[in-house]
Motif scaffolding. Structure first.
Motif, PDB file in Angstrom:
ATOM      1  N   LYS A 219      39.665  53.088  41.525  1.00  0.00           N
ATOM      2  CA  LYS A 219      39.101  51.885  42.121  1.00  0.00           C
ATOM      3  C   LYS A 219      40.204  51.070  42.766  1.00  0.00           C
ATOM      4  O   LYS A 219      41.376  51.135  42.369  1.00  0.00           O
ATOM      5  N   THR A 220      39.804  50.298  43.753  1.00  0.00           N
ATOM      6  CA  THR A 220      40.712  49.415  44.484  1.00  0.00           C
ATOM      7  C   THR A 220      40.113  48.016  44.485  1.00  0.00           C
ATOM      8  O   THR A 220      38.913  47.854  44.741  1.00  0.00           O
ATOM      9  N   ALA A 221      40.930  47.042  44.184  1.00  0.00           N
ATOM     10  CA  ALA A 221      40.449  45.668  44.124  1.00  0.00           C
ATOM     11  C   ALA A 221      41.432  44.754  44.842  1.00  0.00           C
ATOM     12  O   ALA A 221      42.646  44.965  44.812  1.00  0.00           O
ATOM     13  N   VAL A 222      40.901  43.719  45.477  1.00  0.00           N
ATOM     14  CA  VAL A 222      41.719  42.708  46.127  1.00  0.00           C
ATOM     15  C   VAL A 222      41.120  41.344  45.825  1.00  0.00           C
ATOM     16  O   VAL A 222      39.903  41.192  45.744  1.00  0.00           O
ATOM     17  N   GLU A 223      41.992  40.366  45.608  1.00  0.00           N
ATOM     18  CA  GLU A 223      41.530  39.004  45.340  1.00  0.00           C
ATOM     19  C   GLU A 223      42.401  38.022  46.101  1.00  0.00           C
ATOM     20  O   GLU A 223      43.636  38.131  46.084  1.00  0.00           O
ATOM     21  N   LEU A 224      41.767  37.071  46.748  1.00  0.00           N
ATOM     22  CA  LEU A 224      42.444  36.030  47.505  1.00  0.00           C
ATOM     23  C   LEU A 224      42.155  34.690  46.851  1.00  0.00           C
ATOM     24  O   LEU A 224      41.054  34.459  46.350  1.00  0.00           O
ATOM     25  N   ALA A 225      43.161  33.809  46.871  1.00  0.00           N
ATOM     26  CA  ALA A 225      42.994  32.485  46.269  1.00  0.00           C
ATOM     27  C   ALA A 225      43.495  31.418  47.238  1.00  0.00           C
ATOM     28  O   ALA A 225      44.575  30.838  47.046  1.00  0.00           O
ATOM     29  N   PRO A 226      42.730  31.144  48.295  1.00  0.00           N
ATOM     30  CA  PRO A 226      43.158  30.128  49.258  1.00  0.00           C
ATOM     31  C   PRO A 226      43.004  28.708  48.703  1.00  0.00           C
ATOM     32  O   PRO A 226      42.388  28.500  47.647  1.00  0.00           O
ATOM     33  N   GLN A 227      43.565  27.749  49.391  1.00  0.00           N
ATOM     34  CA  GLN A 227      43.482  26.331  49.026  1.00  0.00           C
ATOM     35  C   GLN A 227      43.959  26.085  47.602  1.00  0.00           C
ATOM     36  O   GLN A 227      43.298  25.441  46.788  1.00  0.00           O
ATOM     37  N   GLU A 228      45.105  26.670  47.281  1.00  0.00           N
ATOM     38  CA  GLU A 228      45.749  26.472  45.983  1.00  0.00           C
ATOM     39  C   GLU A 228      44.833  26.826  44.817  1.00  0.00           C
ATOM     40  O   GLU A 228      44.793  26.147  43.788  1.00  0.00           O
ATOM     41  N   GLY A 229      44.061  27.880  44.986  1.00  0.00           N
ATOM     42  CA  GLY A 229      43.255  28.383  43.878  1.00  0.00           C
ATOM     43  C   GLY A 229      41.894  27.755  43.722  1.00  0.00           C
ATOM     44  O   GLY A 229      41.151  28.118  42.800  1.00  0.00           O
ATOM     45  N   LYS A 230      41.502  26.816  44.593  1.00  0.00           N
ATOM     46  CA  LYS A 230      40.168  26.232  44.464  1.00  0.00           C
ATOM     47  C   LYS A 230      39.088  27.250  44.793  1.00  0.00           C
ATOM     48  O   LYS A 230      38.005  27.225  44.219  1.00  0.00           O
ATOM     49  N   TRP A 231      39.368  28.126  45.745  1.00  0.00           N
ATOM     50  CA  TRP A 231      38.459  29.204  46.089  1.00  0.00           C
ATOM     51  C   TRP A 231      39.068  30.532  45.658  1.00  0.00           C
ATOM     52  O   TRP A 231      40.264  30.738  45.786  1.00  0.00           O
ATOM     53  N   GLU A 232      38.234  31.426  45.149  1.00  0.00           N
ATOM     54  CA  GLU A 232      38.670  32.766  44.783  1.00  0.00           C
ATOM     55  C   GLU A 232      37.703  33.768  45.397  1.00  0.00           C
ATOM     56  O   GLU A 232      36.504  33.753  45.114  1.00  0.00           O
ATOM     57  N   LEU A 233      38.223  34.630  46.274  1.00  0.00           N
ATOM     58  CA  LEU A 233      37.428  35.645  46.950  1.00  0.00           C
ATOM     59  C   LEU A 233      37.880  37.021  46.473  1.00  0.00           C
ATOM     60  O   LEU A 233      39.073  37.314  46.478  1.00  0.00           O
ATOM     61  N   GLY A 234      36.933  37.846  46.045  1.00  0.00           N
ATOM     62  CA  GLY A 234      37.303  39.151  45.505  1.00  0.00           C
ATOM     63  C   GLY A 234      36.434  40.266  46.053  1.00  0.00           C
ATOM     64  O   GLY A 234      35.283  40.057  46.443  1.00  0.00           O
ATOM     65  N   ALA A 235      37.000  41.454  46.095  1.00  0.00           N
ATOM     66  CA  ALA A 235      36.274  42.651  46.519  1.00  0.00           C
ATOM     67  C   ALA A 235      36.797  43.836  45.724  1.00  0.00           C
ATOM     68  O   ALA A 235      37.994  43.923  45.441  1.00  0.00           O
ATOM     69  N   GLU A 236      35.896  44.735  45.366  1.00  0.00           N
ATOM     70  CA  GLU A 236      36.283  45.924  44.597  1.00  0.00           C
ATOM     71  C   GLU A 236      35.435  47.112  45.034  1.00  0.00           C
ATOM     72  O   GLU A 236      34.227  46.983  45.249  1.00  0.00           O
ATOM     73  N   ALA A 237      36.048  48.265  45.171  1.00  0.00           N
ATOM     74  CA  ALA A 237      35.363  49.518  45.480  1.00  0.00           C
ATOM     75  C   ALA A 237      35.792  50.567  44.462  1.00  0.00           C
ATOM     76  O   ALA A 237      36.957  50.602  44.059  1.00  0.00           O
ATOM     77  N   PHE A 238      34.859  51.421  44.039  1.00  0.00           N
ATOM     78  CA  PHE A 238      35.175  52.412  43.014  1.00  0.00           C
ATOM     79  C   PHE A 238      34.464  53.732  43.317  1.00  0.00           C
ATOM     80  O   PHE A 238      33.429  53.773  44.006  1.00  0.00           O
ATOM     81  N   TYR A 239      35.024  54.802  42.786  1.00  0.00           N
ATOM     82  CA  TYR A 239      34.439  56.134  42.920  1.00  0.00           C
ATOM     83  C   TYR A 239      34.829  56.951  41.689  1.00  0.00           C
ATOM     84  O   TYR A 239      36.017  57.051  41.357  1.00  0.00           O
ATOM     85  N   PHE A 240      33.825  57.519  40.982  1.00  0.00           N
ATOM     86  CA  PHE A 240      34.079  58.330  39.800  1.00  0.00           C
ATOM     87  C   PHE A 240      33.156  59.548  39.802  1.00  0.00           C
ATOM     88  O   PHE A 240      31.988  59.457  40.195  1.00  0.00           O
ATOM     89  N   ARG A 241      33.703  60.663  39.358  1.00  0.00           N
ATOM     90  CA  ARG A 241      32.918  61.867  39.105  1.00  0.00           C
ATOM     91  C   ARG A 241      32.907  62.095  37.595  1.00  0.00           C
ATOM     92  O   ARG A 241      33.965  62.226  36.962  1.00  0.00           O
ATOM     93  N   ILE A 242      31.720  62.144  37.028  1.00  0.00           N
ATOM     94  CA  ILE A 242      31.553  62.212  35.576  1.00  0.00           C
ATOM     95  C   ILE A 242      30.934  63.554  35.206  1.00  0.00           C
ATOM     96  O   ILE A 242      29.900  63.945  35.754  1.00  0.00           O
ATOM     97  N   ARG A 243      31.561  64.251  34.277  1.00  0.00           N
ATOM     98  CA  ARG A 243      31.034  65.509  33.755  1.00  0.00           C
ATOM     99  C   ARG A 243      30.542  65.298  32.330  1.00  0.00           C
ATOM    100  O   ARG A 243      31.148  64.570  31.544  1.00  0.00           O
ATOM    101  N   ASN A 244      29.415  65.946  31.997  1.00  0.00           N
ATOM    102  CA  ASN A 244      28.800  65.810  30.672  1.00  0.00           C
ATOM    103  C   ASN A 244      28.488  64.354  30.343  1.00  0.00           C
ATOM    104  O   ASN A 244      28.735  63.891  29.224  1.00  0.00           O
TER     105      ASN A 244
END
Length: 279
Positions: A219-244
């Protein structure tokens, strides 16, 4: 009940005693703390001992604990991160011992080693008396340099009459912005999970023939905190292959039973926006 505490210099001793409730004896709580030592015992008879000392250019932290719990309602055998319990059984008892050693030097390098041993007995519906011993050993190595962090960890789980499960993770993170309030993180992992007691022996519906669940992905994640942390913007993408993959499904007679799905792919993305107000 009665409680109290006593402090002398850097030493602090506290206790809490209980009487009898509905014919059941309730144990007490006690603890001792000093600058480098800590000893605690809680209501479930769990004992935890901590010790910390400074070595040349580094710091070493040792933590050990033990627990013995018996209950007739809510338990499941699962050991992870210094915690073990028995769940959803008619009668269960478990003994658990763990020890953690953590080392960190002043150049940003740290290492941790965790060992666990759990012995559990569960009686399901007075028809299945199950005993198992679980061993777990995990280690991690982390390096911090400026705004970069690299973490590598491996975990080995082994249970009586079950195939061992090995999990490993590699994570790289880069902070940016003031005080590294924002970050970009990439994580690759290979994980394995041994079926728990309920999945194997629950009455009715347990499946003793389950295989270990295994997965690979990242997985890949990114987080931004503009305006000295008053706003927090985040995004995450993931991919998994599961057996059994282990999932509970309804049977023909209305009872649920766990089964292994041969192979499943899980992927997706998540966006988040948070706003912080300070009064």
């Amino acid at each position: 009940s009665h409680r109290g505490s006593y402090r002398a210099g850097n030493h602090h001793f506290r206790w809490e005693a209980f009487g009898v409730d509905r014919g059941m004896q309730l144990p007490g709580i006690m603890g001792f703390e000093s600058r480098k030592w800590s000893v605690q015992r809680d209501r479930q008879l769990r004992m935890l001992v901590k010790h910390e000392w400074n070595a040349p250019q580094s710091r070493i932290f040792v933590q050990s604990g033990a627990a013995f719990i018996r209950d007739q309602q809510h338990y499941s055998l699962h050991a992870e991160e210094g915690h073990a319990e028995l769940s959803n059984s008619t009668d269960g008892v478990q003994a658990h011992i763990f020890s953690r050693i953590r080392w960190r030097n002043f150049s940003g390098l740290s290492a941790e080693l965790l060992g666990q041993l759990t012995h559990g007995e569960v009686n399901y519906d007075e028809r299945r008396d199950v005993r198992a011993v679980t061993h777990a050993l995990s280690g991690s190595l982390e390096q911090r340099w400026r705004k970069w962090t690299v973490l590598s960890s491996t975990r080995l789980d082994e249970r009586s009459m079950r195939k061992a499960a090995v999990s490993s993770t590699l994570m790289v993170s880069r902070g940016f912005g003031k005080a590294s309030a924002g970050y970009l993180r990439v994580e690759l992992s290979q994980r394995a999970r041994i079926p728990d007691f309920n999945e194997l022996y629950w009455v009715p519906g347990g499946n003793p023939g389950l295989h270990n669940e295994r997965s690979r992905g990242g997985k890949t994640a990114v987080e931004l905190a503009p305006q000295e942390g008053k706003w927090e913007l985040g995004a995450e993408a993931f991919y998994f292959r599961i057996r059994n993959w282990i999932q509970w499904i309804p049977g023909s007679e209305g009872s649920w039973s766990p089964v292994n799905f041969k192979e499943v792919t899980s992927h997706g993305a998540e966006l988040s926006v948070r706003r912080r107000w300070e009064g």
